[in-house]
Write a protein that holds these residues in place. Structure first.
Motif, PDB file in Angstrom:
ATOM      1  N   UNK A 127      -6.379 -19.085 -24.125  1.00 45.81           N
ATOM      2  CA  UNK A 127      -7.817 -19.128 -24.357  1.00 45.81           C
ATOM      3  C   UNK A 127      -8.148 -18.291 -25.579  1.00 45.81           C
ATOM      4  N   UNK A 128      -9.067 -18.778 -26.426  1.00 43.74           N
ATOM      5  CA  UNK A 128      -9.466 -18.001 -27.605  1.00 43.74           C
ATOM      6  C   UNK A 128     -10.983 -17.940 -27.697  1.00 43.74           C
ATOM      7  N   UNK A 129     -11.442 -16.788 -28.194  1.00 45.50           N
ATOM      8  CA  UNK A 129     -12.849 -16.642 -28.573  1.00 45.50           C
ATOM      9  C   UNK A 129     -12.861 -16.098 -29.993  1.00 45.50           C
ATOM     10  N   UNK A 130     -14.016 -15.679 -30.477  1.00 45.23           N
ATOM     11  CA  UNK A 130     -14.104 -15.201 -31.859  1.00 45.23           C
ATOM     12  C   UNK A 130     -13.341 -13.905 -32.085  1.00 45.23           C
ATOM     13  N   UNK A 131     -12.924 -13.221 -30.998  1.00 46.90           N
ATOM     14  CA  UNK A 131     -12.264 -11.921 -31.146  1.00 46.90           C
ATOM     15  C   UNK A 131     -10.752 -11.967 -30.941  1.00 46.90           C
ATOM     16  N   UNK A 132     -10.214 -13.060 -30.414  1.00 45.49           N
ATOM     17  CA  UNK A 132      -8.777 -13.117 -30.194  1.00 45.49           C
ATOM     18  C   UNK A 132      -8.373 -14.177 -29.190  1.00 45.49           C
ATOM     19  N   UNK A 133      -7.132 -14.051 -28.703  1.00 45.08           N
ATOM     20  CA  UNK A 133      -6.555 -14.999 -27.749  1.00 45.08           C
ATOM     21  C   UNK A 133      -5.952 -14.249 -26.575  1.00 45.08           C
ATOM     22  N   UNK A 134      -5.903 -14.936 -25.425  1.00 41.76           N
ATOM     23  CA  UNK A 134      -5.224 -14.377 -24.257  1.00 41.76           C
ATOM     24  C   UNK A 134      -4.682 -15.512 -23.393  1.00 41.76           C
ATOM     25  N   UNK A 135      -3.546 -15.258 -22.778  1.00 38.58           N
ATOM     26  CA  UNK A 135      -2.951 -16.186 -21.840  1.00 38.58           C
ATOM     27  C   UNK A 135      -3.706 -16.081 -20.517  1.00 38.58           C
ATOM     28  N   UNK A 136      -3.984 -17.218 -19.895  1.00 39.54           N
ATOM     29  CA  UNK A 136      -4.680 -17.256 -18.606  1.00 39.54           C
ATOM     30  C   UNK A 136      -3.787 -17.986 -17.611  1.00 39.54           C
ATOM     31  N   UNK A 137      -3.382 -17.276 -16.553  1.00 38.01           N
ATOM     32  CA  UNK A 137      -2.565 -17.864 -15.501  1.00 38.01           C
ATOM     33  C   UNK A 137      -3.486 -18.490 -14.469  1.00 38.01           C
ATOM     34  N   UNK A 138      -3.337 -19.805 -14.238  1.00 37.42           N
ATOM     35  CA  UNK A 138      -4.203 -20.531 -13.328  1.00 37.42           C
ATOM     36  C   UNK A 138      -3.609 -20.704 -11.944  1.00 37.42           C
ATOM     37  N   UNK A 139      -2.309 -20.529 -11.822  1.00 38.12           N
ATOM     38  CA  UNK A 139      -1.664 -20.658 -10.521  1.00 38.12           C
ATOM     39  C   UNK A 139      -1.025 -22.015 -10.331  1.00 38.12           C
ATOM     40  N   UNK A 140      -0.292 -22.147  -9.228  1.00 36.93           N
ATOM     41  CA  UNK A 140       0.429 -23.390  -8.964  1.00 36.93           C
ATOM     42  C   UNK A 140      -0.524 -24.553  -8.694  1.00 36.93           C
ATOM     43  N   UNK A 141      -0.127 -25.721  -9.134  1.00 30.96           N
ATOM     44  CA  UNK A 141      -0.885 -26.965  -8.905  1.00 30.96           C
ATOM     45  C   UNK A 141      -2.305 -26.911  -9.444  1.00 30.96           C
ATOM     46  N   UNK A 142      -2.517 -26.164 -10.504  1.00 31.35           N
ATOM     47  CA  UNK A 142      -3.843 -26.032 -11.100  1.00 31.35           C
ATOM     48  C   UNK A 142      -4.237 -27.309 -11.832  1.00 31.35           C
TER      49      UNK A 142
END
Length: 109
Positions: free
Chosen positions: A52-67
């Motif tokens: 995921x990115x916004x105007x300030x940077x990026x980050x990994x987002x873990x959604x979980x199994x079968x997301x």
């Protein structure tokens, strides 16, 4: 529950009261912090996570199994907990898609 605004005692405007979580910029995230971020899906590196990115940077987002994954370039709102060890990522507990669909996540498993 409904709130209202009285204008000069003559007219009442009603609106639903909602509790909105404060949006945190990705660059300002701290480990072990409960957060809500809004950003664009920049990359889908795996079947259970998004970048995921916004105007300030990026980050990994873990959604979980079968997301159910959002689409690339879709704007989403993610709520979850920033991991307290390893690479900085958010373990999502919910994701709201651009169309308003809310997905509950099992991000802590």
């Amino acid at each position: 529950m409904r709130g209202g605004l009285v204008f000069w005692g003559l007219i009442t405007f009603s609106f639903p009261q909602t509790v909105m979580a404060e949006i945190t910029r990705i660059a300002d995230l701290q480990r072990n912090q409960s957060v809500t971020v809004v950003g664009v899906v920049d990359h889908i590196p795996d079947e259970d996570e998004i970048m995921l990115r916004d105007e300030s940077g990026k980050i990994l987002v873990y959604l979980g199994p079968n997301a159910t994954l959002p689409a690339l370039n879709e704007t989403v709102r993610v709520t979850g907990m920033v991991d307290d060890d390893g690479p900085r990522e958010i373990n999502a507990t919910s994701l709201i898609r651009a169309d308003g669909t809310t997905l509950a996540m099992r991000g802590y498993e």
